[in-house]
Design a protein around this motif. Structure first.
Motif, short mmCIF file in Angstrom:
data_model
loop_
_atom_site.label_atom_id
_atom_site.label_comp_id
_atom_site.label_asym_id
_atom_site.label_seq_id
_atom_site.Cartn_x
_atom_site.Cartn_y
_atom_site.Cartn_z
N SER A 1 0.84 -1.19 0.00
CA SER A 1 0.00 0.00 0.00
C SER A 1 0.88 1.24 0.00
O SER A 1 1.74 1.40 0.87
CB SER A 1 -0.91 0.02 1.23
N GLY A 2 0.66 2.13 -0.98
CA GLY A 2 1.42 3.37 -1.05
C GLY A 2 1.18 4.28 0.13
O GLY A 2 2.04 5.09 0.48
N PHE A 3 0.01 4.15 0.77
CA PHE A 3 -0.30 4.97 1.94
C PHE A 3 0.74 4.77 3.04
O PHE A 3 1.04 5.70 3.79
CB PHE A 3 -1.70 4.61 2.45
N ASN B 1 -3.44 5.02 -4.55
CA ASN B 1 -2.67 4.35 -3.50
C ASN B 1 -1.57 3.49 -4.10
O ASN B 1 -0.40 3.56 -3.69
CB ASN B 1 -3.63 3.49 -2.67
N GLN B 2 -1.91 2.67 -5.09
CA GLN B 2 -0.92 1.78 -5.67
C GLN B 2 0.01 2.50 -6.64
O GLN B 2 1.15 2.06 -6.86
CB GLN B 2 -1.61 0.59 -6.36
N THR B 3 -0.46 3.61 -7.20
CA THR B 3 0.43 4.45 -8.01
C THR B 3 1.53 5.01 -7.12
O THR B 3 2.70 5.08 -7.50
CB THR B 3 -0.34 5.59 -8.67
N MET B 4 1.14 5.41 -5.91
CA MET B 4 2.11 5.91 -4.94
C MET B 4 3.15 4.83 -4.61
O MET B 4 4.35 5.11 -4.54
CB MET B 4 1.37 6.33 -3.67
N ALA B 5 2.68 3.60 -4.43
CA ALA B 5 3.60 2.50 -4.13
C ALA B 5 4.61 2.31 -5.27
O ALA B 5 5.80 2.10 -5.02
CB ALA B 5 2.82 1.22 -3.89
N SER B 6 4.13 2.42 -6.51
CA SER B 6 5.02 2.27 -7.67
C SER B 6 6.08 3.35 -7.67
O SER B 6 7.27 3.09 -7.91
CB SER B 6 4.21 2.33 -8.97
N LEU B 7 5.67 4.59 -7.42
CA LEU B 7 6.61 5.72 -7.42
C LEU B 7 7.69 5.53 -6.35
O LEU B 7 8.87 5.81 -6.58
CB LEU B 7 5.86 7.03 -7.18
N VAL B 8 7.28 5.08 -5.17
CA VAL B 8 8.25 4.86 -4.09
C VAL B 8 9.24 3.77 -4.47
O VAL B 8 10.45 3.90 -4.24
CB VAL B 8 7.52 4.50 -2.78
N LEU B 9 8.76 2.69 -5.07
CA LEU B 9 9.65 1.60 -5.47
C LEU B 9 10.62 2.04 -6.57
O LEU B 9 11.80 1.67 -6.56
CB LEU B 9 8.84 0.39 -5.92
N TRP B 10 10.12 2.83 -7.53
CA TRP B 10 11.02 3.34 -8.57
C TRP B 10 12.05 4.30 -7.97
O TRP B 10 13.22 4.31 -8.37
CB TRP B 10 10.23 4.04 -9.68
N GLN C 1 22.85 -3.53 -6.53
CA GLN C 1 21.84 -4.16 -7.37
C GLN C 1 20.44 -3.68 -6.95
O GLN C 1 20.19 -3.46 -5.77
CB GLN C 1 21.92 -5.68 -7.25
N HIS C 2 19.55 -3.55 -7.92
CA HIS C 2 18.24 -2.94 -7.66
C HIS C 2 17.08 -3.90 -7.86
O HIS C 2 15.91 -3.50 -7.75
CB HIS C 2 18.04 -1.75 -8.58
N TRP C 3 17.33 -5.18 -8.12
CA TRP C 3 16.27 -6.10 -8.52
C TRP C 3 15.17 -6.24 -7.46
O TRP C 3 14.00 -6.39 -7.80
CB TRP C 3 16.86 -7.48 -8.83
N MET C 4 15.52 -6.19 -6.19
CA MET C 4 14.53 -6.41 -5.14
C MET C 4 13.49 -5.29 -5.08
O MET C 4 12.44 -5.47 -4.48
CB MET C 4 15.20 -6.58 -3.78
N VAL C 5 13.79 -4.14 -5.70
CA VAL C 5 12.81 -3.05 -5.75
C VAL C 5 12.31 -2.80 -7.17
O VAL C 5 11.14 -2.44 -7.37
CB VAL C 5 13.37 -1.75 -5.14
N SER C 6 13.17 -2.98 -8.17
CA SER C 6 12.75 -2.69 -9.55
C SER C 6 11.76 -3.72 -10.08
O SER C 6 10.86 -3.38 -10.87
CB SER C 6 13.96 -2.60 -10.47
N SER D 1 8.04 -2.77 -11.24
CA SER D 1 7.52 -3.09 -12.58
C SER D 1 6.16 -3.78 -12.47
O SER D 1 5.23 -3.47 -13.23
CB SER D 1 8.50 -4.01 -13.32
N PHE D 2 6.04 -4.70 -11.53
CA PHE D 2 4.77 -5.41 -11.35
C PHE D 2 3.66 -4.45 -10.96
O PHE D 2 2.55 -4.51 -11.51
CB PHE D 2 4.91 -6.51 -10.30
N MET D 3 3.94 -3.54 -10.02
CA MET D 3 2.92 -2.60 -9.58
C MET D 3 2.56 -1.61 -10.67
O MET D 3 1.42 -1.15 -10.76
CB MET D 3 3.38 -1.86 -8.32
N THR D 4 3.52 -1.28 -11.53
CA THR D 4 3.22 -0.43 -12.68
C THR D 4 2.27 -1.14 -13.62
O THR D 4 1.30 -0.55 -14.12
CB THR D 4 4.52 -0.06 -13.43
#
Length: 492
Positions: A248-250, A406-415, A427-432, A436-439
């Motif tokens: 949850s991006g919240f 909410n989930q757009t926010m989560a994507s932005l934070v992960l990117w 390495q960035h795989w654990m977040v990228s 990508s999935f949330m995008t």
């Protein structure tokens, strides 16, 4: 029972093993002075005991989300188990950990400031808009349920309870974090945990005795059970409806509040990743309870769409009604009291920190020192005035956009976390990958969701293709950025 117990064990193992991997990869520095000490002001920056920081973080991100969201997600069937377990471990826990630790590393700054540091002004502007919309809708929407229920229970006019709750919100927003939130949240958190553990225990006992049948995840049950599957496609709808308990991006809006109170970076895994795992366990309990109590996902859908007789009246079962029925039936009179308190307190405990977070974001934006109480008044009063008038509006429509935001926010934070790791030479795989999935989820939801829910209502194939294209494009952009950064660093 096997699926439920296995899922809880997997969540715990996720914290023990994958949480440790994430923590080690980020690299907390036990010797680094945290914002709680570096910028201590006895208002927002205030060292607090680690156990209390965990409880406050847990209640900040949980509230009513892993209860209502899990019940709504249970309508899709046992597939919700997979989303809770794997979403929580590999996406939600990572998202919460990085949002909390990046804020800690950046002097307790809120996420628009942090992401802007790595993605520039445009990303900062987008995130600022999304986060303000999120916090305002959360704060306002979580007032309606408690005020309506309190008005029914007491016979008082709804406006009286609005005054009371807004009065509490004002105090919780402007007073030092340890005076209101830090003092009463441990009790609220205990209530939420007791509520979940009581339901979980009663459900297990009932299954052993044969009075309750807990659903199992099988190849046959791995399908969409929703009563309206055409407008509620399993993927991506489940991932939007069931956010708290998976990702949850919240949560990223709440992490900076505790990032300003954490005593040592080595506690980050327990506080941020751990609170997400705890929320996943709560969501697992309520998703299972909803399906078990109503005789499976089919019964739950029937109760929600066709209704059931309650005190001689045909009533469509909402998440709040489901909580009340389950608690009364499985926990008796005590359960009835807990249900009422939970439905009232849990939403309020999400609203108060939403407004506090909104004040902190505005303070960052205008660079306004919050040690002076006048400055806190200047930011808090206009926000609550806007919220007051919004409470008089029909928020049904705007709330439908909350899930996507909410989930757009989560994507932005992960990117943003991806950019941080690249710039750190890691390495960035654990977040990228989860980014990508949330995008994919957000874009495909926008394409296939009904128009009334903020989507374009296109065929699923078109939505999946658009989601995959956007996720692939952003991932390719990240790889290009990584290559250019390494090349530039090599030249230097």
């Amino acid at each position: 029972m096997i699926t439920f117990i296995s899922s809880i064990i997997l969540l715990i193992l996720g914290y023990v093993f994958y949480g440790k991997i994430v923590d080690k990869h980020f690299g907390p520095d036990p010797q680094r002075k945290t914002p709680a000490f570096e910028l201590e002001d006895k208002i927002d920056f205030q060292p607090m005991p680690t156990w209390k920081v965990f409880v406050v973080q847990f209640l900040n991100i949980a509230g009513i989300g892993p209860i209502f969201g899990a019940i709504l997600g249970a309508a899709y069937g046992p597939a919700a188990y997979l989303w809770i377990v794997f979403g929580c471990i590999f996406a939600g826990g990572v998202h919460d950990y990085f949002s909390g630790m990046l804020s800690t590393r950046c002097n307790g700054k809120n996420l628009p400031e942090v992401i802007g540091r790595y993605h520039g002004r445009i990303a900062k502007g987008i995130m600022t808009f999304v986060i303000f919309f999120l916090l305002l809708t959360v704060g306002v929407s979580f007032i309606t349920g408690p005020t309506d229920l309190l008005a029914v229970l007491t016979g008082w006019d709804r406006r009286i309870w609005l005054y009371v709750i807004f009065g509490y919100y004002f105090l919780a927003t402007v007073l030092p974090v340890d005076k209101v939130i830090g003092s009463i949240y441990p009790f609220f958190g205990a209530l939420l945990l007791f509520m979940a553990l009581g339901i979980g225990g009663a459900m297990l006992v009932g299954d052993i005795r044969g009075t309750v049948t807990m659903p199992e995840l099988t190849f046959d049950s791995l399908r969409n059970f929703h009563s309206d599957p055409e407008n509620n496609i399993l993927i991506p709808m489940l991932c939007i409806v069931l956010s708290c308990g998976a990702i949850s991006g919240f949560h990223s809006t709440q992490a900076p509040i505790m990032a300003r109170c954490i005593k040592n970076e080595k506690h980050g895994r327990a506080i941020f990743y751990g609170a997400m795992i705890a929320e996943g366990c709560v969501a697992m309990i309520w998703a299972t309870a909803a399906m078990s109590y109503f005789g499976g996902p089919e019964g739950l859908n029937s109760a929600a769409t066709d209704g059931i007789m309650i005190n001689g009246v045909l009533t469509k079962v909402t998440p709040a009604i489901a909580v009340n029925m389950i608690c009364k039936s499985w926990l008796g009179k005590l359960g009835a009291i807990i249900a009422v308190l939970g439905v009232i307190i849990c939403p309020i405990s999400s609203g108060d920190t939403a407004f506090r977070s909104l004040r902190l974001n505005l303070a960052d934006m205008f660079n306004l020192n919050q040690k002076k109480i006048l400055n806190r008044f200047i930011l808090t009063i206009p926000v609550l005035i806007i919220a007051w008038f919004c409470c008089k509006m029909d928020f049904q429509t705007i709330w439908k956009f909350f899930g996507l935001a909410n989930q757009t926010m989560a994507s932005l934070v992960l990117w943003g976390s991806t950019a941080y790791l690249i710039r750190s030479g890691k390495q960035h795989w654990m977040v990228s990958i989860p980014a990508s999935f949330m995008t994919f989820i957000c874009v495909s939801y926008f394409m296939v969701a009904p128009i009334k829910n903020g989507g374009l209502h296109l065929p699923p194939t078109a939505g999946y293709m658009a989601g995959a294209a956007m996720a692939s494009a952003l991932f390719a952009l990240v790889l290009t950025y990584e290559y250019m950064f390494k090349k530039q660093k090599a030249w230097v």
